[in-house]
Design a protein around this motif. Structure first.
Motif: not given
Length: 721
Positions: A380-406
């Motif tokens: 949980s936390g600000p990386l939650s969505e990014t890490l879930q997408l990473y583990h789903s195999g969608d690296i593009d979507a993971a990077l898209g969910a990663l804001s500059a500040s995070v």
């Protein structure tokens, strides 16, 4: 779990990538960059990101925390009655001041920058001052052209151009200095390259023309040193914020410091920056509270990790209920007997499900994919969505969910994701994008776990010296003997590898040039020489338990004969060997030695009473500058123990407090003690629990306890490195 990343990553440009290349090719800071989604990544000057303002970014919230027993911390030295006291009820209850190699304690006492030195009338370039026009630097014809440029009111006058192709930089610098001496700021100079030729150009100053900032360095030495005071943030975060505010096109790594200091504390330490004007540093930090800087000085060399003698700790333990006699006895035993030099919980991250030593174990085993997955574990936390997408195999979507500040707040995860998006199968290359010091934190955490377990096993056998123990062969004093690696000339140089394809790929993706390697290479640290005690040595009474050292596993250490089997068994369980030699050099460990028992220097203590649970009982450097007063109240219903002690570098103050109190020092355990004053709300309407709460405080528990995020690993060490 699916990590077969989609093929559409090829050719895409990750948001923090400057150029195509191999390991080490991504920038580690500085420069204006834009991500794939139009966000300005590091050039934000608005003050809205984490590093340009005082806003604290929300951290990950771990579920279950590590316990002392899980990291091998089980024994005590002294046999006394412990007592209850709350460690870090407020972050102001824990204050750390660095002790430099000369024994000077860092203390912020003066925030005013020094006066600019007056330029000498004659310096080593005396000829520049003897005449307005130095004919040894430029011919008279050129001086006339520059003078005509300055005098002419026609703003369309062409620039004066001097061909300096093939001229050394110091010669070009003399030209700039000579013209500046002659004409001051009425002329703007620059060096440009046109068609493979280099020219120095001079133009008349007018609005819209950039002023040449290359002024002569007039301060006494090359590096500016100053005391950095910070509150409730770790050293790396403070340095990043400082680099952002200085706007000097410098990376955080270009700011030197001797050790990392605890986040949940008020700390003072020395920092160095090359050729930084103290007036500019002072101005940049005015808006960075709670960071403050001052006590400026100049030195010829920069600060580097390890350039310190230790740290001075000033600690407040709240709600002490034991009588003073019990407190005095325990403190005296701590002073006389010392404490077990365990690595504290901070060494291993904050999560029980993914401790840093487990990541280190996977790296040492060569299981790089498993190590990466552990670093990028879902939470949980600000990386939650990014890490879930990473583990789903969608690296593009993971990077898209990663804001500059995070991304800035979580550099380890963000750099791994960037690298994997570019080269999904280059696991070593991805890990190489993490700073070497961060990677070493994982490896050292595994070594530290084995050391803790070895120390507990050794102390269960006896509390005195035994035949087969190791002691320093020379009188080394009460210092830490570790020589853990901090840098390597080549991060991924193979010691032995017959795989041609891997070898070719490594040669193709080396991150540093030979020139950079030579420049940054440090002399390897020498381990102390050790002696194996015999029965005759033990019987002589010349040695005590405080002399005994235990090794951190590595290829340079000698293992004590009475503990070698233990080390071997522990390593074999994890598929590792005593020499800790890895296929890749950067994952081989030379090891080190650490004293089993250490003593605090200049230990002093006193008890005080107080009424306000949220009142400061220790004055920080900033408090003293502001003329603040403590909340001591002789008639207050609560009692606190105030302690001051000096510890060598690499020693954990929490382990000293554990020995003193004989209680669990984990933040989870301590948080349960922090509601002691709630029952007084109904009976004491005059207390300030209801009235004066501060930012970050809960209504019933002082400052809200914040959870250290495991991504910052050992950077939040109480040992303060």
């Amino acid at each position: 779990m699916n990590n077969n990343f989609r093929g559409n990553n090829r050719g895409r440009r990750p948001w923090n990538r400057q150029k195509r290349g191999g390991r080490g090719s991504w920038a580690r800071g500085g420069g204006r960059q834009t991500n794939n989604y139009g966000r300005n990544f590091s050039g934000d000057r608005s003050g809205n990101n984490q590093f340009g303002s005082n806003r604290q970014y929300k951290r990950d919230t771990p579920s279950k925390r590590l316990t002392e027993e899980e990291i091998g911390v089980t024994e005590y030295i002294s046999d006394h009655k412990g007592f209850s006291g709350i460690i870090k009820s407020r972050f102001s209850d824990f204050q750390v001041s660095e002790i430099n190699e000369e024994g000077e304690v860092a203390k912020l006492t003066d925030v005013k920058p020094p006066e600019l030195p007056k330029d000498e009338a004659v310096d080593e370039d005396e000829d520049l001052l003897f005449n307005k026009y130095n004919l040894e630097i430029l011919p008279m014809e050129t001086w006339d052209k520059i003078n005509q440029l300055v005098q002419d009111t026609n703003t369309k006058e062409e620039k004066v151009e001097i061909d300096v192709t093939g001229m050394a930089k110091d010669q070009r610098t003399k030209i700039h200095e000579a013209v500046k001496k002659a004409f001051g700021e009425s002329v703007v100079g620059s060096t440009v390259t046109v068609d493979d030729k280099k020219f120095v150009q001079f133009d008349k100053y007018r609005k819209g023309i950039r002023i040449d900032n290359r002024v002569k360095w007039v301060w006494p030495e090359e590096y500016l040193y100053f005391v950095l005071y910070k509150e409730n943030c770790d050293t790396m975060e403070a340095v990043s914020r400082l680099a952002e505010r200085l706007r000097m096109n410098i990376k955080p790594s270009m700011i030197g410091y001797a050790g990392t200091k605890d986040r949940r504390a008020k700390t003072s330490q020395w920092v160095s920056v090359r050729r930084a004007d103290p007036r500019r540093v002072a101005a940049a930090c005015t808006a960075l509270r709670p960071l403050r800087v001052g006590n400026y000085r100049f030195r010829a060399v920069p600060l580097k990790l390890g350039m310190l003698k230790g740290n001075r700790f000033r600690i407040c333990l709240r709600n002490v209920t034991a009588p003073d006699s019990t407190v005095d006895e325990a403190c005296a035993l701590l002073r006389d007997n010392g404490f077990i030099n365990y690595y504290g919980l901070q060494r291993f991250g904050s999560r029980a499900d993914v401790p840093t030593y487990l990541i280190g174990q996977k790296l040492l085993q060569g299981k790089f994919k498993e190590a990466i997955d552990l670093i990028l574990h879902s939470r949980s936390g600000p990386l939650s969505e990014t890490l879930q997408l990473y583990h789903s195999g969608d690296i593009d979507a993971a990077l898209g969910a990663l804001s500059a500040s995070v991304a800035r707040a979580h550099p380890v995860e963000s750099r791994l994701l960037q690298a994997l998006a570019e080269r999904p199968n280059d696991l070593l290359g991805a890990l190489a994008q993490i700073s070497r010091n961060n990677r070493l934190l994982y490896l050292h955490a595994y070594q530290s776990l084995l050391w803790n377990r070895a120390a507990s096993r050794r102390l269960r056998r006896a509390r005195g010296v035994l035949p087969g123990d190791l002691v320093p062969d020379t009188a080394a004093g009460n210092v830490a003997f570790e020589a853990l690696e901090e840098d390597s000339e080549n991060d991924d140089e193979e010691i032995e590898n017959n795989d041609t394809e891997d070898k070719e790929k490594q040669e193709k993706t080396e991150g540093k040039s030979e020139k950079e390697n030579k420049k940054n290479k440090r002399e390897p640290k020498e381990l102390i020489k050790v002696k194996v005690l015999t029965q005759e040595d033990v019987d002589s009474g010349s040695y005590s338990l405080s002399d005994v050292v235990l090794p951190l596993p590595g290829y340079k250490v000698t293992y004590p004969p009475n503990m070698k089997d233990f080390y071997e068994d522990e390593l074999q369980k994890d598929g590792l060997k005593l020499d800790m030699v890895h296929k890749f050099k950067s994952y081989s460990l030379s090891g080190g030695y650490r004293t089993v028992v250490t003593r605090a220097g200049d230990l002093s203590w006193r008890t005080v009473n107080y009424r306000r649970p949220h009142g400061d009982l220790l004055l920080s450097d900033a408090d003293e500058l502001d003329g603040a007063a403590t909340a001591e109240d002789p008639d207050g219903p609560y009692k606190a123990l105030l302690m001051t002690m000096d510890l060598p570098s690499s020693c954990y103050a929490t382990m000293a407090l554990r020995e003193l109190l004989r209680i669990d020092t984990s933040s989870e355990s301590q948080a349960q003690l922090n509601n002691y004053h709630v029952k007084d709300k109904q009976t004491d309407g005059k207390t300030e629990m209801d009235g004066q709460t501060e930012a970050g405080q809960t209504e019933n528990g002082g400052e809200k306890r914040k959870n250290d995020s495991d991504d910052n690993v050992d950077n939040k060490k109480v040992k303060a490195n």
